[in-house]
Every structure is written in structure tokens, then in C-alpha cells.
Design a protein around this motif. Structure first.
Motif, PDB file in Angstrom:
ATOM      1  N   GLY A  18       0.767  -1.231   0.000  1.00 52.99           N
ATOM      2  CA  GLY A  18       0.000   0.000   0.000  1.00 52.99           C
ATOM      3  C   GLY A  18       0.799   1.282   0.000  1.00 52.99           C
ATOM      4  O   GLY A  18       1.977   1.313   0.354  1.00 52.99           O
ATOM      5  N   ILE A  19       0.111   2.335  -0.425  1.00 51.84           N
ATOM      6  CA  ILE A  19       0.606   3.694  -0.324  1.00 51.84           C
ATOM      7  C   ILE A  19      -0.493   4.527   0.321  1.00 51.84           C
ATOM      8  O   ILE A  19      -1.665   4.162   0.261  1.00 51.84           O
ATOM      9  N   ALA A  20      -0.116   5.637   0.936  1.00 52.02           N
ATOM     10  CA  ALA A  20      -1.087   6.488   1.623  1.00 52.02           C
ATOM     11  C   ALA A  20      -0.965   7.918   1.128  1.00 52.02           C
ATOM     12  O   ALA A  20       0.089   8.338   0.649  1.00 52.02           O
ATOM     13  N   SER A  21      -2.064   8.660   1.263  1.00 55.76           N
ATOM     14  CA  SER A  21      -2.065  10.056   0.848  1.00 55.76           C
ATOM     15  C   SER A  21      -2.876  10.888   1.830  1.00 55.76           C
ATOM     16  O   SER A  21      -3.660  10.348   2.610  1.00 55.76           O
ATOM     17  N   GLY A  22      -2.682  12.200   1.771  1.00 52.39           N
ATOM     18  CA  GLY A  22      -3.477  13.098   2.583  1.00 52.39           C
ATOM     19  C   GLY A  22      -2.709  14.138   3.356  1.00 52.39           C
ATOM     20  O   GLY A  22      -3.305  14.930   4.077  1.00 52.39           O
ATOM     21  N   ILE A  23      -1.386  14.191   3.210  1.00 46.35           N
ATOM     22  CA  ILE A  23      -0.604  15.175   3.963  1.00 46.35           C
ATOM     23  C   ILE A  23      -1.083  16.578   3.614  1.00 46.35           C
ATOM     24  O   ILE A  23      -1.203  16.940   2.447  1.00 46.35           O
ATOM     25  N   GLY A  24      -1.400  17.344   4.629  1.00 44.90           N
ATOM     26  CA  GLY A  24      -1.811  18.727   4.455  1.00 44.90           C
ATOM     27  C   GLY A  24      -3.256  18.918   4.022  1.00 44.90           C
ATOM     28  O   GLY A  24      -3.659  20.022   3.674  1.00 44.90           O
ATOM     29  N   THR A  25      -4.055  17.851   4.040  1.00 48.87           N
ATOM     30  CA  THR A  25      -5.460  17.945   3.656  1.00 48.87           C
ATOM     31  C   THR A  25      -6.348  17.626   4.846  1.00 48.87           C
ATOM     32  O   THR A  25      -5.865  17.311   5.934  1.00 48.87           O
ATOM     33  N   THR A  26      -7.643  17.634   4.619  1.00 50.91           N
ATOM     34  CA  THR A  26      -8.591  17.287   5.675  1.00 50.91           C
ATOM     35  C   THR A  26      -9.139  15.879   5.488  1.00 50.91           C
ATOM     36  O   THR A  26     -10.183  15.529   6.037  1.00 50.91           O
ATOM     37  N   ARG A  27      -8.450  15.071   4.695  1.00 54.05           N
ATOM     38  CA  ARG A  27      -8.869  13.680   4.465  1.00 54.05           C
ATOM     39  C   ARG A  27      -7.625  12.815   4.291  1.00 54.05           C
ATOM     40  O   ARG A  27      -6.533  13.320   4.127  1.00 54.05           O
ATOM     41  N   TYR A  28      -7.831  11.506   4.319  1.00 52.50           N
ATOM     42  CA  TYR A  28      -6.731  10.582   4.096  1.00 52.50           C
ATOM     43  C   TYR A  28      -7.215   9.439   3.217  1.00 52.50           C
ATOM     44  O   TYR A  28      -8.411   9.180   3.099  1.00 52.50           O
ATOM     45  N   GLY A  29      -6.280   8.776   2.576  1.00 54.03           N
ATOM     46  CA  GLY A  29      -6.637   7.665   1.704  1.00 54.03           C
ATOM     47  C   GLY A  29      -5.466   6.726   1.530  1.00 54.03           C
ATOM     48  O   GLY A  29      -4.346   7.014   1.965  1.00 54.03           O
ATOM     49  N   ALA A  30      -5.741   5.611   0.888  1.00 56.98           N
ATOM     50  CA  ALA A  30      -4.690   4.632   0.634  1.00 56.98           C
ATOM     51  C   ALA A  30      -5.043   3.810  -0.597  1.00 56.98           C
ATOM     52  O   ALA A  30      -6.222   3.674  -0.953  1.00 56.98           O
ATOM     53  N   GLN A  31      -4.028   3.293  -1.215  1.00 57.40           N
ATOM     54  CA  GLN A  31      -4.168   2.327  -2.299  1.00 57.40           C
ATOM     55  C   GLN A  31      -3.459   1.078  -1.820  1.00 57.40           C
ATOM     56  O   GLN A  31      -2.322   1.152  -1.344  1.00 57.40           O
ATOM     57  N   LEU A  32      -4.114  -0.075  -1.925  1.00 60.25           N
ATOM     58  CA  LEU A  32      -3.522  -1.311  -1.444  1.00 60.25           C
ATOM     59  C   LEU A  32      -3.985  -2.484  -2.281  1.00 60.25           C
ATOM     60  O   LEU A  32      -4.918  -2.351  -3.074  1.00 60.25           O
ATOM     61  N   SER A  33      -3.343  -3.610  -2.097  1.00 62.64           N
ATOM     62  CA  SER A  33      -3.678  -4.821  -2.844  1.00 62.64           C
ATOM     63  C   SER A  33      -4.176  -5.909  -1.911  1.00 62.64           C
ATOM     64  O   SER A  33      -3.613  -6.119  -0.833  1.00 62.64           O
ATOM     65  N   VAL A  34      -5.242  -6.582  -2.324  1.00 62.46           N
ATOM     66  CA  VAL A  34      -5.755  -7.749  -1.610  1.00 62.46           C
ATOM     67  C   VAL A  34      -6.098  -8.815  -2.639  1.00 62.46           C
ATOM     68  O   VAL A  34      -6.308  -8.508  -3.810  1.00 62.46           O
ATOM     69  N   GLU A  35      -6.141 -10.049  -2.199  1.00 61.21           N
ATOM     70  CA  GLU A  35      -6.580 -11.140  -3.058  1.00 61.21           C
ATOM     71  C   GLU A  35      -7.977 -11.553  -2.630  1.00 61.21           C
ATOM     72  O   GLU A  35      -8.263 -11.664  -1.440  1.00 61.21           O
ATOM     73  N   ALA A  36      -8.833 -11.757  -3.623  1.00 61.55           N
ATOM     74  CA  ALA A  36     -10.208 -12.152  -3.335  1.00 61.55           C
ATOM     75  C   ALA A  36     -10.774 -12.869  -4.553  1.00 61.55           C
ATOM     76  O   ALA A  36     -10.265 -12.723  -5.668  1.00 61.55           O
ATOM     77  N   GLY A  37     -11.839 -13.624  -4.347  1.00 61.37           N
ATOM     78  CA  GLY A  37     -12.450 -14.394  -5.409  1.00 61.37           C
ATOM     79  C   GLY A  37     -13.245 -13.578  -6.405  1.00 61.37           C
ATOM     80  O   GLY A  37     -13.389 -13.959  -7.558  1.00 61.37           O
TER      81      GLY A  37
END
Length: 80
Positions: A18-37
Motif C-alpha cells: 500500500g501507499i497512503a495520501s493526505g498530507i496537508g489535507t482534511t482527508r486521508y486515503g490509501a491504495q492497497l492490494s488484496v486477493e479475493a475471489g
């Protein structure tokens, strides 16, 4: 969001590529990988991982506003 808060989130999602974002904002987020069917299972799993990571980072427990899914078939040029 402070730099330190987002770095903590990035550390918490790192195990899922994963990577994360949101520095200096009023929100936060992330991009990540999972395995699923399937896509629905991927959304459930990723949402749980994200919520857990945010809690570990000490971030507010806000509702998830958006979830995007890209699968292997998308990488091959197929649409589901």
C-alpha cells in the motif's frame, strides 16, 4: 492530516503493497492490494484492511467515501 499521521497510515498498509495520501489535507486515503475471489469480496477485504490500518495509525474513524477495484482481467484488457 499531518505528515506523521499519513506516514503511520503508510506503514500500516505497507504489508498490502500500500501507499497512503493526505498530507496537508482534511482527508486521508490509501491504495492497497488484496486477493479475493470476486470484486465484492475484494471491496469487503480492502475496506476492512483500510479501516484497521487507519485505526492503527490513530486516524479518525470516518466512513469510506470511495472504493475502486482493478483485477487481473482488467490488466489483460477485459471488462467485467
Amino acid at each position: 492530516m499531518t505528515r506523521e499521521e499519513i506516514v503511520e497510515l503508510a506503514d500500516a498498509v505497507a504489508a498490502h503493497g500500500g501507499i497512503a495520501s493526505g498530507i496537508g489535507t482534511t482527508r486521508y486515503g490509501a491504495q492497497l492490494s488484496v486477493e479475493a475471489g470476486d470484486r465484492e469480496a475484494a471491496v469487503e477485504r480492502a475496506s476492512a484492511v483500510f479501516a484497521d490500518a487507519a485505526a492503527k495509525a490513530g486516524l479518525p474513524s470516518w466512513p469510506i467515501a470511495d472504493v475502486g477495484v482493478t483485477g487481473e482481467e482488467d490488466d489483460l484488457g477485459f471488462l467485467a
